[in-house]
Design an enzyme around this catalytic site. Structure first.
Site, short mmCIF file in Angstrom:
data_model
loop_
_atom_site.label_atom_id
_atom_site.label_comp_id
_atom_site.label_asym_id
_atom_site.label_seq_id
_atom_site.Cartn_x
_atom_site.Cartn_y
_atom_site.Cartn_z
N ARG A 299 -19.08 -6.42 -47.66
CA ARG A 299 -18.00 -6.03 -46.77
C ARG A 299 -18.49 -4.80 -46.02
O ARG A 299 -19.09 -3.91 -46.62
CB ARG A 299 -16.71 -5.73 -47.54
CG ARG A 299 -16.02 -7.01 -48.05
CD ARG A 299 -14.71 -6.72 -48.74
NE ARG A 299 -13.75 -6.10 -47.85
CZ ARG A 299 -12.76 -5.31 -48.29
NH1 ARG A 299 -12.62 -5.04 -49.58
NH2 ARG A 299 -11.92 -4.79 -47.42
N SER B 165 0.85 -1.19 0.00
CA SER B 165 0.00 0.00 0.00
C SER B 165 0.88 1.24 0.00
O SER B 165 1.98 1.22 0.57
CB SER B 165 -0.89 0.01 1.24
OG SER B 165 -1.48 1.28 1.45
N ASN C 96 -2.14 -6.77 0.31
CA ASN C 96 -3.31 -6.85 -0.56
C ASN C 96 -3.22 -8.06 -1.49
O ASN C 96 -2.16 -8.36 -2.04
CB ASN C 96 -3.43 -5.58 -1.40
CG ASN C 96 -3.64 -4.35 -0.56
OD1 ASN C 96 -4.43 -4.37 0.38
ND2 ASN C 96 -2.93 -3.27 -0.87
N LYS D 286 -0.19 -3.51 5.12
CA LYS D 286 -1.12 -4.15 4.17
C LYS D 286 -0.44 -5.24 3.36
O LYS D 286 0.69 -5.12 2.92
CB LYS D 286 -1.70 -3.10 3.20
CG LYS D 286 -2.68 -2.13 3.80
CD LYS D 286 -4.01 -2.77 4.15
CE LYS D 286 -4.83 -3.17 2.94
NZ LYS D 286 -5.27 -2.02 2.14
#
Length: 481
Positions: free
Chosen positions: A330, A290, A298, A296
């Protein structure tokens, strides 16, 4: 200008697909190389059929080296004709003329009887084939890892969850087997794809090819088949300028892979929450950090994979929208919207495949936390099984059937505080069900989570047996966690 073109593929805002491999297989340079491969492959086919001068293919191959071309300049000039083949073709012809020092007339082998859609569609099939092969390599590795987890934890108890609530006793082996099932089934669908060559000429009639091959043993169809062989693509029975099943099938298969990955990533994100703590991602230096909170960790692999899964449905839908609005022989505009959607879907799938493989191969499993969470609901988690086994044994009390009496036990239990519900359920159940009807030993058995797993182990076994090509021979190795 060249720097701009290279930096445009860096993936600054798409970290899931920001990797050298993704750039190499799906970036602008890869698209350019694929277009040039189609043109040089066609030159080889024409020379072999005697429809281009001897020695011309070697000149075209030399001129088709991707490093000779300025991506940014071609991209800007593509606005003049609506696609990148036109300006690239002009540059290719100049390079062929400059390199044809022996005067073999190699220019006659460049793009003869083709149209830009033939070249770009075929080039995108080359791009897709190469990318899908890389995706499948990572997918096989991830699937084998999930199969190993399923086998290792076939009898590891955990709690099943339904509509966010605890539902029944479950096994982590079955959860991993269901994860494996989604990945392996999506992989099988992806592996079954064909990548067809495109040919048709200006309006899909092969008129120019017919003129080119008139009076020879070749036909436009034999040339197209030879190009498919030259490039390692599938032969096509007819031009598919406006029949886009090859594109939408590819989009569906890629989205299915990301669907399977996304479901697992969402589960891992929940299961790795600190208050749940049943699994954890593999750790690596610098991952999960973090910018503000040093503590942290994560679950970034799952976050990246889920970000790709959330984008895939819109991209696949864009391919279907384009296919449904291909007008005339096309199209105008719809074809052009395929290119960025398809390439982004390829890039996201390839990027996510690498992250997901690392997640699957390094997943940490914590059986003790699973048992702790299973025990939170206590014996109340067994109410379904208890009701099924005991209700028929209870005599009616007034207007209350055995099933209703046991439901009364559950309803009264739920009035207690969560921390008291386990004890409350045991007492109320024992009061409602005399020992003469259900002895203590039998009641203890009914309240044992391991006694109410249904066919969990057999379901897992059947899933793994259904996809033997995705299961590693070492699937029964040592348990993790």
């Amino acid at each position: 200008m060249r720097g701009f073109a290279e930096e445009a593929d860096a993936g600054l805002l798409s970290p899931v697909s920001a990797s050298p491999l993704v750039a190499a297989l799906t970036g602008d340079r890869a698209v350019l190389a694929a277009i040039l491969a189609v043109e040089s492959g066609w030159a080889a086919v024409l020379e072999k059929a005697g429809l281009a001068p001897a020695g011309s293919a070697a000149v075209v191959v030399s001129a088709a080296e991707a490093g000779r071309y300025d991506l940014a300049d071609i991209a800007l000039r593509a606005q003049g004709g609506g696609n990148p083949v036109i300006p690239l073709l002009a540059d290719l012809r100049k390079n062929v003329a400059a390199l044809d020092t022996a005067g073999v007339g190699a220019g006659k082998a460049v793009h003869t009887s083709l149209t830009s859609q033939d070249v770009l569609d075929t080039a995108l099939m080359l791009l897709a084939r190469n990318t899908v092969h890389a995706v499948l390599e990572d997918l096989h590795g991830a699937a084998a890892a999930l199969a190993a987890v399923a086998a290792q934890h076939a009898e590891t108890l955990c709690v099943g969850r339904s509509l966010t609530q605890h539902s029944l006793p479950y096994t982590f082996g079955l959860r991993a087997a269901q994860w494996f099932h989604g990945v392996a089934a999506a992989g099988r669908q992806l592996a079954a794809l064909e990548f067809p060559v495109q040919f048709g000429g200006a309006a899909g009639t092969l008129a120019a090819g017919t003129v080119l091959t008139d009076g020879t043993h070749a036909t436009p169809f034999s040339l197209a088949d030879a190009l498919a062989t030259q490039l390692g693509l599938a032969q096509a029975p007819a031009p598919w300028h406006t029949n886009r099943l090859a594109i939408t099938s590819l989009g569906n298969a890629l989205a299915a892979v990301l669907d399977a990955y996304g479901k697992i990533a969402a589960d891992v994100l929940f299961l790795s929450r600190p208050e749940v703590g049943e699994v954890a991602e593999p750790r690596a230096a610098g991952r999960g950090v973090s910018s503000a909170m040093p503590q942290k960790q994560n679950p970034v692999l799952s976050v990246l994979v889920r970000s790709a899964a959330l984008q895939a449905p819109g991209l696949a839908a864009q391919l279907h929208l384009a296919a449904a609005t291909f007008n005339d022989e096309r199209p105008d505009g719809a074809w052009h919207t395929e290119w960025p959607a398809l390439r982004q879907l390829l890039a996201l799938t390839l990027g996510a495949a690498g992250h997901f493989r690392e997640l699957a191969e390094g997943l940490q499993v914590f059986p003790a936390a699973m048992r702790r969470n299973l025990d939170l609901a206590g014996p109340l988690l067994l109410a379904e099984g208890v009701n099924a086994a005991v209700a028929p044994l209870l005599a009616e009390k007034g207007s209350r059937s055995g099933k209703q009496q046991l439901q009364d036990v559950v309803d009264q239990t739920l009035q207690a505080a969560p921390a008291e519900q386990a004890a409350a359920y045991r007492k109320l159940l024992r009061d409602a069900v005399p020992a003469a009807v259900v002895p203590d030993a039998r009641l203890a058995e009914l309240l044992d989570p391991a006694s109410y797993l249904g066919q969990s182990v057999e379901i897992s076994r059947r899933i793994l047996a259904s996809f033997p090509d995705y299961v590693s021979p070492n699937a029964n190795g040592a348990s993790r966690g």
